[in-house]
Scaffold this motif. Structure first.
Motif, mmCIF file in Angstrom:
data_model
loop_
_atom_site.group_PDB
_atom_site.id
_atom_site.type_symbol
_atom_site.label_atom_id
_atom_site.label_comp_id
_atom_site.label_asym_id
_atom_site.label_seq_id
_atom_site.Cartn_x
_atom_site.Cartn_y
_atom_site.Cartn_z
ATOM 1 N N GLN A 18 0.829 -1.202 0.000
ATOM 2 C CA GLN A 18 0.000 0.000 0.000
ATOM 3 C C GLN A 18 0.869 1.260 0.000
ATOM 4 O O GLN A 18 0.561 2.244 -0.667
ATOM 5 C CB GLN A 18 -0.905 0.013 1.238
ATOM 6 C CG GLN A 18 -1.838 -1.181 1.336
ATOM 7 C CD GLN A 18 -3.027 -1.055 0.399
ATOM 8 O OE1 GLN A 18 -3.732 -0.057 0.421
ATOM 9 N NE2 GLN A 18 -3.227 -2.060 -0.429
ATOM 10 N N TYR A 19 1.961 1.207 0.756
ATOM 11 C CA TYR A 19 2.885 2.352 0.820
ATOM 12 C C TYR A 19 3.460 2.669 -0.558
ATOM 13 O O TYR A 19 3.632 3.837 -0.931
ATOM 14 C CB TYR A 19 4.009 2.045 1.814
ATOM 15 C CG TYR A 19 5.216 2.917 1.653
ATOM 16 C CD1 TYR A 19 5.219 4.238 2.104
ATOM 17 C CD2 TYR A 19 6.362 2.422 1.031
ATOM 18 C CE1 TYR A 19 6.336 5.041 1.936
ATOM 19 C CE2 TYR A 19 7.485 3.221 0.866
ATOM 20 C CZ TYR A 19 7.464 4.524 1.321
ATOM 21 O OH TYR A 19 8.567 5.326 1.150
ATOM 22 N N LYS A 20 3.748 1.637 -1.341
ATOM 23 C CA LYS A 20 4.358 1.844 -2.657
ATOM 24 C C LYS A 20 3.360 2.327 -3.697
ATOM 25 O O LYS A 20 3.753 2.770 -4.782
ATOM 26 C CB LYS A 20 5.003 0.540 -3.146
ATOM 27 C CG LYS A 20 6.188 0.089 -2.305
ATOM 28 C CD LYS A 20 6.701 -1.261 -2.791
ATOM 29 C CE LYS A 20 7.849 -1.754 -1.941
ATOM 30 N NZ LYS A 20 8.324 -3.091 -2.368
ATOM 31 N N VAL A 78 -1.707 5.760 -0.792
ATOM 32 C CA VAL A 78 -1.128 6.576 0.282
ATOM 33 C C VAL A 78 -0.283 7.677 -0.338
ATOM 34 O O VAL A 78 0.493 7.434 -1.263
ATOM 35 C CB VAL A 78 -0.244 5.726 1.225
ATOM 36 C CG1 VAL A 78 0.287 6.591 2.377
ATOM 37 C CG2 VAL A 78 -1.020 4.538 1.774
ATOM 38 N N GLU A 79 -0.439 8.889 0.172
ATOM 39 C CA GLU A 79 0.363 10.006 -0.325
ATOM 40 C C GLU A 79 0.875 10.828 0.858
ATOM 41 O O GLU A 79 0.128 11.153 1.781
ATOM 42 C CB GLU A 79 -0.466 10.901 -1.249
ATOM 43 C CG GLU A 79 0.345 12.020 -1.877
ATOM 44 C CD GLU A 79 -0.480 12.872 -2.817
ATOM 45 O OE1 GLU A 79 0.039 13.913 -3.291
ATOM 46 O OE2 GLU A 79 -1.651 12.511 -3.086
ATOM 47 N N PHE A 80 2.186 11.114 0.830
ATOM 48 C CA PHE A 80 2.809 11.960 1.847
ATOM 49 C C PHE A 80 3.058 13.329 1.229
ATOM 50 O O PHE A 80 3.648 13.436 0.150
ATOM 51 C CB PHE A 80 4.138 11.346 2.314
ATOM 52 C CG PHE A 80 3.977 10.048 3.062
ATOM 53 C CD1 PHE A 80 3.926 10.027 4.440
ATOM 54 C CD2 PHE A 80 3.870 8.844 2.374
ATOM 55 C CE1 PHE A 80 3.782 8.838 5.131
ATOM 56 C CE2 PHE A 80 3.719 7.647 3.046
ATOM 57 C CZ PHE A 80 3.675 7.642 4.431
ATOM 58 N N ILE A 112 -10.445 4.238 0.377
ATOM 59 C CA ILE A 112 -10.812 3.390 1.508
ATOM 60 C C ILE A 112 -12.285 3.025 1.379
ATOM 61 O O ILE A 112 -13.151 3.919 1.401
ATOM 62 C CB ILE A 112 -10.547 4.110 2.848
ATOM 63 C CG1 ILE A 112 -9.049 4.398 2.977
ATOM 64 C CG2 ILE A 112 -11.038 3.275 4.028
ATOM 65 C CD1 ILE A 112 -8.694 5.259 4.168
ATOM 66 N N GLY A 113 -12.587 1.747 1.242
ATOM 67 C CA GLY A 113 -13.965 1.311 1.098
ATOM 68 C C GLY A 113 -14.745 1.395 2.385
ATOM 69 O O GLY A 113 -15.891 1.823 2.403
#
Length: 339
Positions: free
Chosen positions: A308-310, A315-317, A332-333
């Motif tokens: 998920q991080y990749k 996901v966005e920082f 996110i469901g």
């Protein structure tokens, strides 16, 4: 080594309790049914295949165990086990920090290879119940046993699996105080063999060295991103290649910072690890590299699966104009609260 391929042929148990003053050695092999055999297979496999285990080479001229093994035949099994137990007990009896134990010696075969296992089962306290019949009925009590053995699922602290064809050793051990200094007595004093670092130890050393260099050379607001990227690269190498060569990993992690790459390699050279392969196998060893674990200064804790991080779609920082960091979780469901 595959656990289901382990075929046990001979087993003997010797009691090595230094508080007694002498070892209680068995003159006959122990009988083993399916339950006891499975107990032994679990412990043998954990030593042979564990990331905590180390590969060792005998000091041939100094090792009494090696000398015995050079002429070993199965008819010598009981005699060999007693000599090994006496040698180990002598070391234990001279160093009170080493815990008492049963030594289980196992002769086994795995596929086409022949092995001998030395399993030191350190005693531990455990509790059970007993029923006392009285004149007016029964009285149930809880009693303590002081010399029970490790559970089937518990990792041994000292044990070795020896390849009888190559006379090489795979072992796991723990340091105890010998003459005022913490020492790997099982390899140094008992087996007299030299050991290489385990894959788990090598992986931990690489991770700590990377984090230390990043902490020293990145600004505080940059460190989290550098740490996450390094962890992601390690995870990717393990997932795709089963592990990595330390030098090649440094090329990826510090590809745009050659000076930091040199610092990292200097640290690894201290342990002769620049060219080392790190090939962890156990899920417990690599589990922490499968998740990004973040803790904010506001007390929020995030655990993000590496896949998920990749994925930037998940996901966005984002670094805000004031220098603060925002984390955006996407697509996110549903959300479930856990107690």
């Amino acid at each position: 080594m595959q656990k289901e391929d382990i075929r046990i042929r001979h087993v003997i148990v010797h009691i090595l309790d230094s508080s007694v003053g002498l070892p209680v050695l068995s003159d006959r092999e122990a009988e083993f049914g399916s339950d006891f055999a499975e107990f032994l297979r679990d412990h043998i496999f954990r030593v042979a295949a564990g990331d905590d285990s180390k590969d060792c080479t005998f000091y041939q001229e100094q090792s009494e165990i090696y000398r015995l093994l050079t002429t070993y035949e199965d008819r010598d099994f009981v005699a060999f086990s007693k000599q090994a137990a006496e040698l180990l007990y002598g070391i234990m009896n001279s160093n009170i920090e080493i815990p008492p134990a049963d030594l289980i010696v196992v002769r086994f075969r795995e596929k086409e290879k022949e092995y001998l296992a030395l399993l030191k089962m350190n005693f531990r306290d455990s509790y059970t119940h007993r029923t006392l019949p009285l004149e007016d009925g029964n009285c149930n009590e809880i009693i303590r046993y002081k010399a029970t053995l490790p559970a089937r699922s518990q990792r041994l602290q000292e044990a070795a699996v020896i390849d009888l064809n190559e006379l090489t050793v795979r072992l796991i051990e723990k340091k105890y105080e010998i003459n005022g200094e913490k020492t790997n007595y099982f390899s140094w004093l008992f087996l007299k063999c030299s050991s290489r670092l385990s894959h788990k130890t090598k992986l931990d050393m690489v991770a700590r060295a990377v984090m230390h260099i990043q902490k020293e050379n990145y600004e505080e607001y940059e460190q989290y991103e550098a740490h996450m990227r390094a962890k992601s690269i390690i995870s990717e190498e393990i997932e795709e290649n089963g592990g990595f060569v330390v030098e090649a990993l440094a090329e990826r992690i510090f590809e745009d910072r050659p000076r930091l790459r040199e610092q990292f390699q200097e640290k690894m050279e201290q342990f002769d690890m620049v060219k080392e392969e790190v090939m962890p196998k156990n899920d417990t060893t690599v589990r922490k590299y499968q998740t990004q674990h973040l803790l904010t200064d506001t007390g929020i804790e995030l655990k993000i699966p590496m896949d998920q991080y990749k994925d930037s779609g998940r996901v966005e920082f984002m670094t805000e104009a004031d220098g603060s960091i925002s984390v955006l979780l996407k697509q996110i469901g549903h959300i479930q609260a856990k107690w």
